[in-house]
Design an enzyme around this catalytic site. Sequence first.
Site, PDB file in Angstrom:
ATOM      1  CG  ASP A   1      -1.682   0.944   1.214  1.00 12.85           C
ATOM      2  OD1 ASP A   1      -1.724   2.380   0.903  1.00 12.85           O
ATOM      3  OD2 ASP A   1      -2.970   1.041   1.786  1.00 12.85           O
ATOM      4  CG  HIS A   2       1.077   4.382  -3.081  1.00  8.41           C
ATOM      5  ND1 HIS A   2      -0.283   4.170  -3.521  1.00  8.41           N
ATOM      6  CD2 HIS A   2       1.054   5.767  -2.894  1.00  8.41           C
ATOM      7  CE1 HIS A   2      -0.833   4.978  -3.804  1.00  8.41           C
ATOM      8  NE2 HIS A   2      -0.301   6.038  -3.273  1.00  8.41           N
TER       9      HIS A   2
ATOM     10  CG  HIS B   1      -4.799   4.281  -0.142  1.00  7.28           C
ATOM     11  ND1 HIS B   1      -3.545   3.460  -0.143  1.00  7.28           N
ATOM     12  CD2 HIS B   1      -4.959   4.803  -1.500  1.00  7.28           C
ATOM     13  CE1 HIS B   1      -3.455   3.242  -1.568  1.00  7.28           C
ATOM     14  NE2 HIS B   1      -4.179   3.964  -2.249  1.00  7.28           N
TER      15      HIS B   1
END
Lengths: 485, 326
Positions: free
Chosen positions: A173-174, A236
């Site tokens: 999950d960047h 996110h």
Amino acid sequence: MLVVFGASGDLTARKLMPAVERLARRRLLPTAFSLVGVARTAWTDDDFQTHALAAVKDAGPGWPSVVKTFSYVAGDYAEGDTFERLRTVLEDIDRAHGTGGNRVFYMATVPNVFASVAGALGAHGLARRTDETPGSFVRLVIEKPFGHDLPSADQLDRDLHAVFDESQLYRIDHYLGKETVQNVLALRFANAIFEPNWNRNYVDHVQITVAESVGVGHRGGFYESAGALRDIVQNHVMQVLALTAMESPATIDAHGIRDEKVKVLRSIATMRPDEVAGNVVRGQYDRGWVEGAEEVGYRDEEGIAAESRTDTYVAARLEIDNWRWAGVPFFLRTGKRLPKRVTEVALGFRAVPHLPFPEGMAKGLGPNALVLRIQPDEGITLRFGAKVPGQAFRVRTVNMDFSYGAAFVEESPEAYERLLLDAMTGDPTLFIRDDEVDQAWRIWDPVLEAWGEADAPLARYEAGTWGPAEADALLAQDGRSWRNP
Amino acid sequence: MAQPVTTLGLWSEETTTVGQVLGALEALRRPEPMPATRTSVMTLVIIARQRGSALRAQEAIHELGGHHPARVLTFWLDPDATEGAPGLAAQVRLLGGETDGKELWFEDIELDVHGAATGYLHSLIEPLTLSDLPVVAWFVDSVPSADDPLLLAADVLLVDTRQLSDDCFPSLASLIDRRPVVDLSWVRLQPWRELLAGLFEGPDFRPFVHHVKRVGVAGRFGPRSLLGGWVADRLDLPDGSVHLTQAAPVSIRLQCEDPSGGTATFEVARLAGGRMVHARADVVGGPTSEAVLQLPEATPAWGLPDALSRLERDPVFESALRRASP
């Protein structure tokens, strides 16, 4: 050795290649580093190298020599021959560079091939389990989405675990690669002044905002099957929420942090179907003006059904049923075509028990707030009351700002740069574990189910506004309101 | 003391987007040695219909130097530019200043908007504002309508009624229900108001405050109307008792007569060309009182620091404005 599936795709060009280039420029890649691209596109090694060169604007002078070592395997993921040829290439590189069988496989593909590619890696002897390979490693990095609901996420886990141990899986999950998200941990657990106030005794409510000014662009086909809840909230937003609300870990490592994130996610009750409408607002944007340009409504975007009921906006109220947060609502919102791109966490604090100033003296005084600005303008703002200079005793809200740009000269690594290096060095702290994924889907599955009903409400909002009126009402019922970040 | 600002970096583009403007800001800041971002205390939006007005407002902001450092967005709304395709040209400047030995960095963004976008400036302002800081919209030569979408993007409206047309008061009066309005003319009139109120101090003068028969206010339209409205409101004078005349600079004269036939005049005036404001109370057959106040230099920034420190509702101003509105 980094093996990228989906090597001719958009993610590889936009994120992975720039990340590899920066790592090379900062001399953080091992000397024997090699990159092998795999994709259906009928490219040669030269084609791939040309593509890699073009993908990085403003590359350092050393980039061409790094790219020169890149290899490419063209082939269909459904054909065994692709993986046999890949194995040959990898073994050749092992022999030439002494990479010792160490591999990081990166799935930059569409999600519906995650399981089949993982299975093929196992079937062709490319995915050894950890205990089979003492002294070397094989890891698999997977991009979101991790399933589209709880049953599909569980199925994906079963498919991956048939080939890899959980310790070999790196779910990206960047957002977790962003410095300012990681700074939530530093702020909370490296300081004595915040944590004592970080609970129901002092915090009135928490707002988490992930706002985008862009629309769906050319991702219409994907977005129709995903929507804002699956695209942003389930991953996110829930990760940011977990870092904001979790207990102090015993140690800042993969087990310590991920155990605490799972604990706090478990503390969020599963909504009953009749609770969804009162706690979650689904919205979709209509025509409007954003950043000085008139934008079409969602249903008029490319690849979108004329009667689409896909969520481009979600606002929700969650409660965390534990000792620390009981009774403190967490308000979450995300949306496309909002007035600006911004991500932030804002803690609104309770009012003082008694305000000893006459009303006129404190009319400019708002509630205390601590705002963690994740992007852009990264930093932290503390809002508190101060006396206005002058003879009169007037109190007004002022800001105390911390700015990342002002405080540190060092350039922050980009999210993918950080995460790619972590995957190569074997640090899974900033990657998502299977039980985190399960818990996040468990929370949102009832909402998706409720939205599947034909008469489920879908609120409209004008592009360029902060969302539908129903989202304002969600907070107004408790006498609160959204911040305008 | 604040020092004049200096330009540290410049970027401009004839056809651009908000995203490119934000990228340019970041690129301009990056080479600066240390405090690269948040030294601003507000976002100040200048909205002008005349190029000259916009330039005067920018000059005033720059004169403030490091005091009230702001991200300044300047919109020059060329009335001929409302036709045609939407477009945006931008010039971005990174500015440096110093206040009391402390270095400050802030930004000046000038935006020329064309086509239908001129009707939707709020959509350009919101993405360019700094989080958690007040957004002050300075209408330098016009008054927005109460339903102008620009009001959505602003926390406070700043005007200068000395520069506005004679029919601006009803529009301003309708705006104060939506947003706090701060008027530079009103701020600059503070010495007149303080001096006039001070003249009524003391047992010989105070009784006359209840027996004002006639008020004469001279000045430009905005200041004289506000001063007259203020006196009429505070002293609860009947309609028609305040007489306004065109003149410069501002002066106010109150003629009083008590029930026993005693008369007095109270006057505050600035002599033309000077920076001293003189106040005089004269009871016929009785005592007199005088006071003098030195005004600051008449630079473009006169009154601006005070105005930017008062970003909240001012009930006295609002009452004066309502009373002055026809």
